[in-house]
Design an enzyme around this catalytic site. Structure first.
Site: not given
Length: 210
Positions: A104-105, A108
Protein backbone atom coordinates in the site's frame (compact mmCIF):
# COMPACT_ATOMS: atom_id res chain seq x y z
CA UNK A 1 8.72 23.17 1.45
CA UNK A 2 7.01 20.71 3.82
CA UNK A 3 7.23 17.04 2.96
CA UNK A 4 4.19 15.34 1.50
CA UNK A 5 3.09 12.51 3.74
CA UNK A 6 0.48 9.86 3.11
CA UNK A 7 -0.55 8.55 6.52
CA UNK A 8 -2.46 5.48 7.54
CA UNK A 9 -3.53 7.01 10.83
CA UNK A 10 -6.83 5.23 11.17
CA UNK A 11 -6.78 3.11 8.08
CA UNK A 12 -5.74 -0.37 7.20
CA UNK A 13 -5.55 -2.52 4.16
CA UNK A 14 -7.32 -5.80 3.76
CA UNK A 15 -4.78 -8.53 3.24
CA UNK A 16 -7.32 -10.66 1.39
CA UNK A 17 -6.72 -11.06 -2.32
CA UNK A 18 -9.32 -9.67 -4.67
CA UNK A 19 -8.55 -12.25 -7.33
CA UNK A 20 -6.66 -15.36 -6.30
CA UNK A 21 -5.66 -16.11 -9.90
CA UNK A 22 -4.02 -12.73 -10.47
CA UNK A 23 -2.57 -12.37 -6.97
CA UNK A 24 1.20 -12.03 -6.64
CA UNK A 25 2.56 -14.50 -4.11
CA UNK A 26 5.11 -13.48 -1.50
CA UNK A 27 5.10 -16.71 0.50
CA UNK A 28 8.52 -17.77 -0.75
CA UNK A 29 9.97 -14.51 0.59
CA UNK A 30 8.31 -14.29 3.99
CA UNK A 31 5.33 -15.66 5.91
CA UNK A 32 3.58 -14.26 9.01
CA UNK A 33 4.73 -17.14 11.21
CA UNK A 34 8.31 -15.88 10.85
CA UNK A 35 9.88 -12.90 12.65
CA UNK A 36 9.40 -9.56 10.95
CA UNK A 37 11.74 -9.35 7.96
CA UNK A 38 14.82 -7.19 8.08
CA UNK A 39 15.96 -4.72 5.47
CA UNK A 40 16.81 -7.41 2.92
CA UNK A 41 13.42 -9.08 3.37
CA UNK A 42 11.54 -5.81 2.99
CA UNK A 43 13.48 -4.98 -0.16
CA UNK A 44 12.68 -8.43 -1.54
CA UNK A 45 8.96 -7.79 -1.12
CA UNK A 46 9.36 -4.32 -2.63
CA UNK A 47 11.26 -5.73 -5.61
CA UNK A 48 8.45 -8.17 -6.38
CA UNK A 49 5.90 -5.37 -6.16
CA UNK A 50 8.02 -3.26 -8.49
CA UNK A 51 8.27 -6.01 -11.09
CA UNK A 52 4.51 -6.48 -11.05
CA UNK A 53 4.15 -2.74 -11.61
CA UNK A 54 6.73 -2.60 -14.40
CA UNK A 55 9.19 -0.74 -12.19
CA UNK A 56 12.08 -3.15 -11.67
CA UNK A 57 14.30 -0.40 -10.26
CA UNK A 58 11.84 0.45 -7.46
CA UNK A 59 14.13 -0.75 -4.67
CA UNK A 60 16.76 1.71 -5.82
CA UNK A 61 14.32 4.61 -5.64
CA UNK A 62 12.68 4.07 -2.26
CA UNK A 63 13.88 3.56 1.29
CA UNK A 64 12.00 1.28 3.68
CA UNK A 65 12.38 1.22 7.45
CA UNK A 66 10.56 0.36 10.66
CA UNK A 67 9.73 3.31 12.86
CA UNK A 68 9.26 2.32 16.53
CA UNK A 69 7.96 5.81 17.34
CA UNK A 70 4.78 5.29 15.32
CA UNK A 71 1.84 4.48 17.55
CA UNK A 72 -1.60 4.45 15.93
CA UNK A 73 -0.20 5.37 12.52
CA UNK A 74 0.19 1.98 10.86
CA UNK A 75 2.48 3.14 8.12
CA UNK A 76 3.31 6.20 6.11
CA UNK A 77 4.88 7.17 2.82
CA UNK A 78 7.06 10.28 2.79
CA UNK A 79 6.52 11.03 -0.87
CA UNK A 80 9.11 13.72 -1.50
CA UNK A 81 11.76 11.72 0.37
CA UNK A 82 10.56 8.47 -1.26
CA UNK A 83 10.65 6.76 2.10
CA UNK A 84 8.25 4.23 3.60
CA UNK A 85 7.98 3.79 7.37
CA UNK A 86 6.21 0.90 9.09
CA UNK A 87 4.76 0.66 12.58
CA UNK A 88 6.92 -1.85 14.45
CA UNK A 89 4.55 -2.41 17.36
CA UNK A 90 1.39 -3.04 15.37
CA UNK A 91 3.15 -5.32 12.91
CA UNK A 92 4.51 -7.44 15.74
CA UNK A 93 0.93 -7.87 16.94
CA UNK A 94 -0.50 -8.36 13.42
CA UNK A 95 2.32 -9.67 11.20
CA UNK A 96 -0.18 -11.03 8.67
CA UNK A 97 -0.78 -7.45 7.52
CA UNK A 98 2.84 -6.64 6.64
CA UNK A 99 2.74 -7.42 2.91
CA UNK A 100 -0.48 -5.50 2.33
CA UNK A 101 0.78 -2.53 4.32
CA UNK A 102 4.13 -2.38 2.54
CA UNK A 103 2.49 -2.75 -0.88
CA UNK A 104 0.00 0.00 0.00
CA UNK A 105 2.68 2.49 0.99
CA UNK A 106 4.90 1.57 -1.96
CA UNK A 107 1.95 2.15 -4.28
CA UNK A 108 1.67 5.70 -2.93
CA UNK A 109 5.33 6.30 -3.77
CA UNK A 110 5.00 4.83 -7.27
CA UNK A 111 1.92 6.94 -8.01
CA UNK A 112 3.84 10.01 -6.88
CA UNK A 113 6.80 9.10 -9.12
CA UNK A 114 4.62 8.56 -12.17
CA UNK A 115 1.83 11.10 -11.74
CA UNK A 116 2.99 13.66 -9.19
CA UNK A 117 0.49 15.01 -6.68
CA UNK A 118 -2.82 13.31 -7.38
CA UNK A 119 -5.59 11.84 -5.26
CA UNK A 120 -3.94 9.46 -2.74
CA UNK A 121 -6.35 6.58 -3.37
CA UNK A 122 -7.41 7.43 -6.90
CA UNK A 123 -7.52 5.28 -10.03
CA UNK A 124 -3.71 4.91 -10.47
CA UNK A 125 -3.33 3.72 -6.89
CA UNK A 126 -6.22 1.27 -7.15
CA UNK A 127 -4.82 -0.14 -10.38
CA UNK A 128 -1.47 -0.88 -8.74
CA UNK A 129 -3.08 -2.67 -5.81
CA UNK A 130 -5.33 -4.73 -8.08
CA UNK A 131 -2.31 -5.77 -10.12
CA UNK A 132 -0.99 -7.44 -6.97
CA UNK A 133 -4.38 -8.97 -6.26
CA UNK A 134 -4.76 -6.86 -3.11
CA UNK A 135 -7.65 -4.72 -2.03
CA UNK A 136 -7.16 -0.96 -2.48
CA UNK A 137 -9.39 -0.22 0.50
CA UNK A 138 -8.02 2.07 3.20
CA UNK A 139 -10.07 1.17 6.25
CA UNK A 140 -9.31 -1.07 9.19
CA UNK A 141 -10.53 -2.11 12.62
CA UNK A 142 -7.28 -3.04 14.34
CA UNK A 143 -7.25 -2.08 18.04
CA UNK A 144 -4.90 0.82 18.71
CA UNK A 145 -6.25 2.28 21.96
CA UNK A 146 -3.52 0.57 23.99
CA UNK A 147 -0.89 2.31 21.86
CA UNK A 148 -2.22 5.83 22.21
CA UNK A 149 -0.11 8.22 24.20
CA UNK A 150 -1.76 9.10 27.47
CA UNK A 151 -1.91 12.78 28.19
CA UNK A 152 -0.43 13.53 31.58
CA UNK A 153 -2.06 16.20 33.69
CA UNK A 154 -0.14 18.37 36.11
CA UNK A 155 -0.66 20.70 39.03
CA UNK A 156 1.35 23.89 39.47
CA UNK A 157 2.23 25.27 42.88
CA UNK A 158 2.90 29.02 42.78
CA UNK A 159 4.88 30.45 45.70
CA UNK A 160 5.46 34.11 46.41
CA UNK A 161 9.17 34.89 46.51
CA UNK A 162 8.74 37.22 49.48
CA UNK A 163 6.20 35.85 51.94
CA UNK A 164 5.97 32.23 50.71
CA UNK A 165 2.24 32.46 50.08
CA UNK A 166 1.24 29.47 47.92
CA UNK A 167 -1.44 29.02 45.29
CA UNK A 168 -2.32 25.75 43.50
CA UNK A 169 -3.59 25.73 39.91
CA UNK A 170 -3.99 23.36 36.95
CA UNK A 171 -1.99 25.65 34.69
CA UNK A 172 0.71 28.28 35.04
CA UNK A 173 -0.82 31.58 36.13
CA UNK A 174 0.98 34.69 34.97
CA UNK A 175 -1.54 37.15 36.41
CA UNK A 176 -1.21 36.30 40.12
CA UNK A 177 -1.05 39.05 42.72
CA UNK A 178 0.17 38.25 46.21
CA UNK A 179 -2.40 39.49 48.72
CA UNK A 180 0.28 40.68 51.11
CA UNK A 181 3.13 41.75 48.82
CA UNK A 182 1.34 43.19 45.81
CA UNK A 183 1.46 42.49 42.07
CA UNK A 184 5.17 42.96 41.39
CA UNK A 185 6.58 39.99 43.29
CA UNK A 186 8.40 37.11 41.60
CA UNK A 187 6.81 33.68 41.86
CA UNK A 188 8.45 30.27 42.14
CA UNK A 189 6.48 27.66 40.21
CA UNK A 190 6.76 23.94 40.90
CA UNK A 191 5.07 21.30 38.73
CA UNK A 192 3.97 17.83 39.82
CA UNK A 193 1.65 15.15 38.35
CA UNK A 194 -2.02 15.54 39.17
CA UNK A 195 -2.07 12.48 41.41
CA UNK A 196 -2.07 11.68 45.10
CA UNK A 197 1.69 11.39 45.09
CA UNK A 198 2.06 14.65 43.20
CA UNK A 199 -0.21 16.49 45.63
CA UNK A 200 1.83 15.19 48.55
CA UNK A 201 5.02 16.40 46.90
CA UNK A 202 3.60 19.88 46.41
CA UNK A 203 2.23 19.96 49.95
CA UNK A 204 5.65 19.05 51.34
CA UNK A 205 7.28 21.73 49.20
CA UNK A 206 4.80 24.34 50.41
CA UNK A 207 5.33 23.43 54.05
CA UNK A 208 9.08 23.49 53.66
CA UNK A 209 8.92 27.02 52.31
CA UNK A 210 6.77 28.37 55.13
Amino acid sequence: RPRRVERSQSSWYSGASMDAKSAVSFDDLWTPDQPLPGRAGLLGIAERCGRAWGLAELTGQVRIAYNPRLRTTLGRALLDARRVELNTRLLREHPEELVSLLAHELAHVVVHIRHGRVSPHGAPFRALMRRLGLSPRATHSLPTRHLRRRRRRYLYLHRCGNCSYTFLARRVRRDLHCRACGPDMAWTIVRAPNSLRGRKMLAAFGKGAS
